[in-house]
Motif scaffolding. Structure first.
Motif, mmCIF file in Angstrom:
data_model
loop_
_atom_site.group_PDB
_atom_site.id
_atom_site.type_symbol
_atom_site.label_atom_id
_atom_site.label_comp_id
_atom_site.label_asym_id
_atom_site.label_seq_id
_atom_site.Cartn_x
_atom_site.Cartn_y
_atom_site.Cartn_z
ATOM 1 N N ASP A 57 -12.712 17.047 1.061
ATOM 2 C CA ASP A 57 -11.900 15.855 0.808
ATOM 3 C C ASP A 57 -11.453 15.210 2.116
ATOM 4 O O ASP A 57 -11.384 13.983 2.219
ATOM 5 C CB ASP A 57 -10.679 16.189 -0.047
ATOM 6 C CG ASP A 57 -11.048 16.546 -1.473
ATOM 7 O OD1 ASP A 57 -12.161 16.190 -1.912
ATOM 8 O OD2 ASP A 57 -10.224 17.188 -2.145
ATOM 9 N N GLU A 58 -11.174 16.042 3.132
ATOM 10 C CA GLU A 58 -10.733 15.516 4.421
ATOM 11 C C GLU A 58 -11.838 14.688 5.070
ATOM 12 O O GLU A 58 -11.587 13.626 5.634
ATOM 13 C CB GLU A 58 -10.313 16.654 5.356
ATOM 14 C CG GLU A 58 -9.045 17.356 4.929
ATOM 15 C CD GLU A 58 -9.274 18.443 3.886
ATOM 16 O OE1 GLU A 58 -10.452 18.791 3.603
ATOM 17 O OE2 GLU A 58 -8.281 18.938 3.349
ATOM 18 N N TRP A 59 -13.084 15.166 4.997
ATOM 19 C CA TRP A 59 -14.195 14.412 5.578
ATOM 20 C C TRP A 59 -14.432 13.121 4.810
ATOM 21 O O TRP A 59 -14.704 12.075 5.413
ATOM 22 C CB TRP A 59 -15.475 15.247 5.615
ATOM 23 C CG TRP A 59 -15.591 16.064 6.862
ATOM 24 C CD1 TRP A 59 -15.611 17.427 6.946
ATOM 25 C CD2 TRP A 59 -15.693 15.593 8.202
ATOM 26 N NE1 TRP A 59 -15.717 17.820 8.252
ATOM 27 C CE2 TRP A 59 -15.772 16.703 9.052
ATOM 28 C CE3 TRP A 59 -15.721 14.325 8.766
ATOM 29 C CZ2 TRP A 59 -15.879 16.586 10.434
ATOM 30 C CZ3 TRP A 59 -15.840 14.209 10.145
ATOM 31 C CH2 TRP A 59 -15.913 15.332 10.959
ATOM 32 N N ILE A 60 -14.337 13.168 3.509
ATOM 33 C CA ILE A 60 -14.515 11.962 2.702
ATOM 34 C C ILE A 60 -13.453 10.928 3.071
ATOM 35 O O ILE A 60 -13.755 9.745 3.254
ATOM 36 C CB ILE A 60 -14.497 12.292 1.201
ATOM 37 C CG1 ILE A 60 -15.749 13.108 0.852
ATOM 38 C CG2 ILE A 60 -14.411 11.030 0.356
ATOM 39 C CD1 ILE A 60 -15.735 13.704 -0.536
ATOM 40 N N ASP A 61 -12.201 11.378 3.225
ATOM 41 C CA ASP A 61 -11.121 10.472 3.628
ATOM 42 C C ASP A 61 -11.391 9.873 5.006
ATOM 43 O O ASP A 61 -11.175 8.675 5.228
ATOM 44 C CB ASP A 61 -9.772 11.199 3.633
ATOM 45 C CG ASP A 61 -9.282 11.559 2.241
ATOM 46 O OD1 ASP A 61 -9.811 11.000 1.256
ATOM 47 O OD2 ASP A 61 -8.375 12.408 2.151
ATOM 48 N N ASN A 94 -14.201 7.281 4.772
ATOM 49 C CA ASN A 94 -13.673 6.058 4.163
ATOM 50 C C ASN A 94 -12.782 5.289 5.131
ATOM 51 O O ASN A 94 -12.829 4.054 5.193
ATOM 52 C CB ASN A 94 -12.914 6.376 2.879
ATOM 53 C CG ASN A 94 -13.839 6.794 1.761
ATOM 54 O OD1 ASN A 94 -15.002 6.390 1.717
ATOM 55 N ND2 ASN A 94 -13.341 7.612 0.858
ATOM 56 N N ARG A 95 -11.974 5.991 5.925
ATOM 57 C CA ARG A 95 -11.103 5.349 6.906
ATOM 58 C C ARG A 95 -11.942 4.615 7.948
ATOM 59 O O ARG A 95 -11.660 3.463 8.293
ATOM 60 C CB ARG A 95 -10.218 6.389 7.591
ATOM 61 C CG ARG A 95 -9.216 5.777 8.573
ATOM 62 C CD ARG A 95 -8.524 6.832 9.418
ATOM 63 N NE ARG A 95 -9.420 7.494 10.343
ATOM 64 C CZ ARG A 95 -9.880 6.951 11.482
ATOM 65 N NH1 ARG A 95 -9.533 5.740 11.827
ATOM 66 N NH2 ARG A 95 -10.686 7.632 12.280
ATOM 67 N N ARG A 96 -13.003 5.262 8.413
ATOM 68 C CA ARG A 96 -13.844 4.639 9.439
ATOM 69 C C ARG A 96 -14.614 3.438 8.893
ATOM 70 O O ARG A 96 -14.746 2.427 9.584
ATOM 71 C CB ARG A 96 -14.809 5.667 10.019
ATOM 72 C CG ARG A 96 -14.104 6.724 10.849
ATOM 73 C CD ARG A 96 -15.067 7.702 11.441
ATOM 74 N NE ARG A 96 -14.370 8.774 12.133
ATOM 75 C CZ ARG A 96 -14.956 9.583 12.997
ATOM 76 N NH1 ARG A 96 -16.242 9.450 13.267
ATOM 77 N NH2 ARG A 96 -14.257 10.540 13.575
ATOM 78 N N VAL A 97 -15.115 3.556 7.685
ATOM 79 C CA VAL A 97 -15.830 2.432 7.069
ATOM 80 C C VAL A 97 -14.892 1.243 6.914
ATOM 81 O O VAL A 97 -15.233 0.107 7.247
ATOM 82 C CB VAL A 97 -16.456 2.837 5.720
ATOM 83 C CG1 VAL A 97 -16.941 1.623 4.944
ATOM 84 C CG2 VAL A 97 -17.599 3.824 5.930
ATOM 85 N N LYS A 98 -13.674 1.488 6.420
ATOM 86 C CA LYS A 98 -12.691 0.425 6.228
ATOM 87 C C LYS A 98 -12.338 -0.230 7.561
ATOM 88 O O LYS A 98 -12.247 -1.454 7.659
ATOM 89 C CB LYS A 98 -11.443 0.978 5.552
ATOM 90 C CG LYS A 98 -10.413 -0.062 5.222
ATOM 91 C CD LYS A 98 -9.232 0.556 4.487
ATOM 92 C CE LYS A 98 -8.204 -0.494 4.165
ATOM 93 N NZ LYS A 98 -7.035 0.077 3.488
ATOM 94 N N ALA A 99 -12.148 0.581 8.602
ATOM 95 C CA ALA A 99 -11.830 0.041 9.926
ATOM 96 C C ALA A 99 -12.956 -0.851 10.415
ATOM 97 O O ALA A 99 -12.712 -1.925 10.979
ATOM 98 C CB ALA A 99 -11.570 1.174 10.918
ATOM 99 N N HIS A 100 -14.189 -0.453 10.184
ATOM 100 C CA HIS A 100 -15.327 -1.268 10.598
ATOM 101 C C HIS A 100 -15.380 -2.572 9.798
ATOM 102 O O HIS A 100 -15.584 -3.646 10.366
ATOM 103 C CB HIS A 100 -16.631 -0.497 10.460
ATOM 104 C CG HIS A 100 -17.817 -1.256 10.938
ATOM 105 N ND1 HIS A 100 -18.056 -1.473 12.277
ATOM 106 C CD2 HIS A 100 -18.808 -1.865 10.273
ATOM 107 C CE1 HIS A 100 -19.147 -2.190 12.401
ATOM 108 N NE2 HIS A 100 -19.644 -2.441 11.208
ATOM 109 N N GLU A 101 -15.183 -2.472 8.508
ATOM 110 C CA GLU A 101 -15.214 -3.661 7.652
ATOM 111 C C GLU A 101 -14.100 -4.648 8.002
ATOM 112 O O GLU A 101 -14.274 -5.865 7.847
ATOM 113 C CB GLU A 101 -15.119 -3.258 6.175
ATOM 114 C CG GLU A 101 -16.361 -2.566 5.665
ATOM 115 C CD GLU A 101 -16.211 -2.009 4.256
ATOM 116 O OE1 GLU A 101 -17.252 -1.664 3.677
ATOM 117 O OE2 GLU A 101 -15.073 -1.910 3.747
ATOM 118 N N ASN A 102 -12.977 -4.141 8.475
ATOM 119 C CA ASN A 102 -11.851 -4.986 8.856
ATOM 120 C C ASN A 102 -11.969 -5.515 10.285
ATOM 121 O O ASN A 102 -11.057 -6.158 10.791
ATOM 122 C CB ASN A 102 -10.528 -4.232 8.699
ATOM 123 C CG ASN A 102 -10.181 -3.974 7.257
ATOM 124 O OD1 ASN A 102 -10.641 -4.669 6.362
ATOM 125 N ND2 ASN A 102 -9.373 -2.956 7.023
ATOM 126 N N GLY A 103 -13.086 -5.216 10.953
ATOM 127 C CA GLY A 103 -13.296 -5.692 12.311
ATOM 128 C C GLY A 103 -12.506 -4.945 13.365
ATOM 129 O O GLY A 103 -12.387 -5.408 14.494
#
Length: 79
Positions: A44-48, A51-60
């Motif tokens: 679960d920690e790796w999945i989180d 997801n955090r890194r993907v969101k950061a990338h998507e948000n520029g």
């Protein structure tokens, strides 16, 4: 970090790139074995974290790099 882990870091830094790769593959194969987890499943920690890194990338908030450029840099650095 524990004293044992610090010693391992020092040893790691002395290894050749191919030795590091082999050791990394071993460590990766051991993930989840302590808790009888399927080593092929992500915690679960790796999945989180993913997801955090993907969101950061998507948000520029971060930038990417073409895979071939990344691989060339890694090959230049580690052989």
């Amino acid at each position: 970090m524990s004293e044992r882990a610090e010693k391992l870091k020092a040893i790691w830094n002395e290894l050749a790139p191919d030795e590091r790769a082999e050791l990394f593959a071993y460590f990766e194969s051991q993930q989840g074995t302590e808790d009888n987890d399927d080593p092929g499943e992500l915690s679960d920690e790796w999945i989180d974290e993913i997801n955090r890194r993907v969101k950061a990338h998507e948000n520029g908030e971060t930038t990417g790099m073409p895979a071939d450029e990344f691989m060339a840099k890694m090959k230049a650095k580690y052989g």
